[in-house]
Design a protein around this motif. Structure first.
Motif, short mmCIF file in Angstrom:
data_model
loop_
_atom_site.label_atom_id
_atom_site.label_comp_id
_atom_site.label_asym_id
_atom_site.label_seq_id
_atom_site.Cartn_x
_atom_site.Cartn_y
_atom_site.Cartn_z
N VAL A 96 35.12 43.76 -6.57
CA VAL A 96 34.30 43.11 -7.61
C VAL A 96 32.91 43.29 -7.94
N GLU A 97 32.18 43.58 -6.60
CA GLU A 97 30.86 43.75 -6.83
C GLU A 97 30.86 45.28 -7.20
N ARG A 98 31.51 46.09 -6.89
CA ARG A 98 31.44 47.61 -7.11
C ARG A 98 31.76 47.66 -8.74
N VAL A 99 32.50 46.96 -9.21
CA VAL A 99 32.86 47.17 -10.67
C VAL A 99 31.63 46.48 -11.11
N GLU A 100 31.08 45.48 -10.91
CA GLU A 100 29.84 44.93 -11.32
C GLU A 100 28.71 45.96 -11.53
N ARG A 101 28.64 46.82 -10.44
CA ARG A 101 27.40 47.70 -10.28
C ARG A 101 27.70 48.87 -11.44
N GLN A 102 28.81 48.96 -11.41
CA GLN A 102 29.54 50.32 -12.23
C GLN A 102 29.23 49.86 -13.53
N SER A 103 29.47 48.65 -13.91
CA SER A 103 29.23 48.19 -15.30
C SER A 103 27.70 48.18 -15.68
N MET A 104 27.04 47.70 -14.71
CA MET A 104 25.58 47.88 -15.08
C MET A 104 25.05 49.27 -15.21
N GLN A 105 25.60 50.02 -14.31
CA GLN A 105 25.47 51.68 -14.88
C GLN A 105 25.78 51.99 -15.93
N TRP A 106 26.71 51.84 -16.45
CA TRP A 106 27.27 52.02 -17.74
C TRP A 106 26.40 51.49 -18.96
N LYS A 107 25.98 50.22 -18.79
CA LYS A 107 25.38 49.47 -19.67
C LYS A 107 23.83 50.12 -20.00
N GLY A 108 23.32 50.45 -18.67
CA GLY A 108 22.11 51.08 -18.69
C GLY A 108 21.88 52.24 -19.58
N PHE A 109 23.03 52.99 -20.22
CA PHE A 109 22.87 54.17 -21.01
C PHE A 109 22.69 53.79 -22.41
N GLU A 110 23.27 52.56 -22.72
CA GLU A 110 23.10 51.87 -24.08
C GLU A 110 23.59 52.78 -25.21
N LEU A 111 24.76 53.51 -24.61
CA LEU A 111 25.37 54.32 -25.66
C LEU A 111 26.04 53.61 -27.03
N THR A 112 26.16 53.91 -28.17
CA THR A 112 26.38 53.46 -29.43
C THR A 112 27.38 54.24 -29.83
N GLU A 113 27.57 55.55 -29.74
CA GLU A 113 28.48 56.61 -29.96
C GLU A 113 29.07 57.81 -28.95
N TYR A 114 30.46 57.55 -28.60
CA TYR A 114 30.80 58.35 -27.61
C TYR A 114 32.36 58.57 -27.75
N SER A 115 32.99 59.39 -27.03
CA SER A 115 34.48 59.24 -27.07
C SER A 115 35.09 59.50 -25.72
N PHE A 116 36.20 59.11 -25.36
CA PHE A 116 36.61 59.07 -24.15
C PHE A 116 38.23 59.41 -24.20
N THR A 117 38.81 59.47 -23.08
CA THR A 117 40.39 59.29 -23.05
C THR A 117 40.52 58.56 -21.76
N ALA A 118 41.24 57.47 -22.29
CA ALA A 118 41.66 56.43 -21.01
C ALA A 118 43.09 56.60 -20.67
N THR A 119 43.10 56.85 -19.33
CA THR A 119 44.67 57.21 -18.76
C THR A 119 44.85 56.23 -17.82
N ASP A 120 46.01 55.81 -17.74
CA ASP A 120 46.58 55.16 -16.60
C ASP A 120 48.10 55.72 -16.31
N ALA A 121 48.15 56.16 -15.18
CA ALA A 121 49.16 56.99 -14.36
C ALA A 121 49.74 56.15 -13.30
N CYS A 122 49.73 54.92 -13.04
CA CYS A 122 50.43 54.31 -11.91
C CYS A 122 51.71 54.20 -11.82
#
Length: 124
Positions: free
Chosen positions: A39-65
């Motif tokens: 959970v701490e790692r997810v929080e750190r990664q979230s802060m890293q993502w928010k630090g970029f402050e992007l409003t325009e981007y595209s991505f592909t979300a993949t779940d292959a469980c």
């Protein structure tokens, strides 16, 4: 008067019961500690993502469980638009899903984007 005798049925039951209790307790503590670290790692990664402050981007979300599922999403001015797939997912939604998976999964593997830090997949 002997309080604890190896011949006493109650002493044997007590000893076995305490042994089982200690094993289960230590497993529970280790499981909680591993989840807390994740959970701490997810929080750190979230802060890293928010630090970029992007409003325009595209991505592909993949779940292959268990089943292969993907969604191509484009975000323009902070609003997600579904390009392909079944679900309009967001990066914030991916972080929330990661936290949910941590609490419910027996086994866990989350991969993160090396630069932006958002979850690439959430497999529990």
């Amino acid at each position: 008067m002997v309080i604890f005798s190896s011949k006493s049925v109650y002493a044997i039951i007590f000893t076995l019961g305490m042994s089982i209790f200690l094993v289960i307790s230590s497993w529970g503590i280790m499981h909680w500690a591993n989840n807390a670290e994740t959970v701490e790692r997810v929080e750190r990664q979230s802060m890293q993502w928010k630090g970029f402050e992007l409003t325009e981007y595209s991505f592909t979300a993949t779940d292959a469980c268990i089943f292969l599922d993907y969604s191509k999403v484009q975000v323009v001015e902070g609003k997600p638009q579904l390009l392909e797939g079944k679900q309009k997912v967001t990066i914030e939604g991916r972080f929330n899903l990661a936290k949910e998976v941590i609490l419910n999964a027996d086994a866990l593997r989350i991969e993160y984007h090396p630069l932006y830090g958002f979850p690439l997949n959430n497999c529990g």
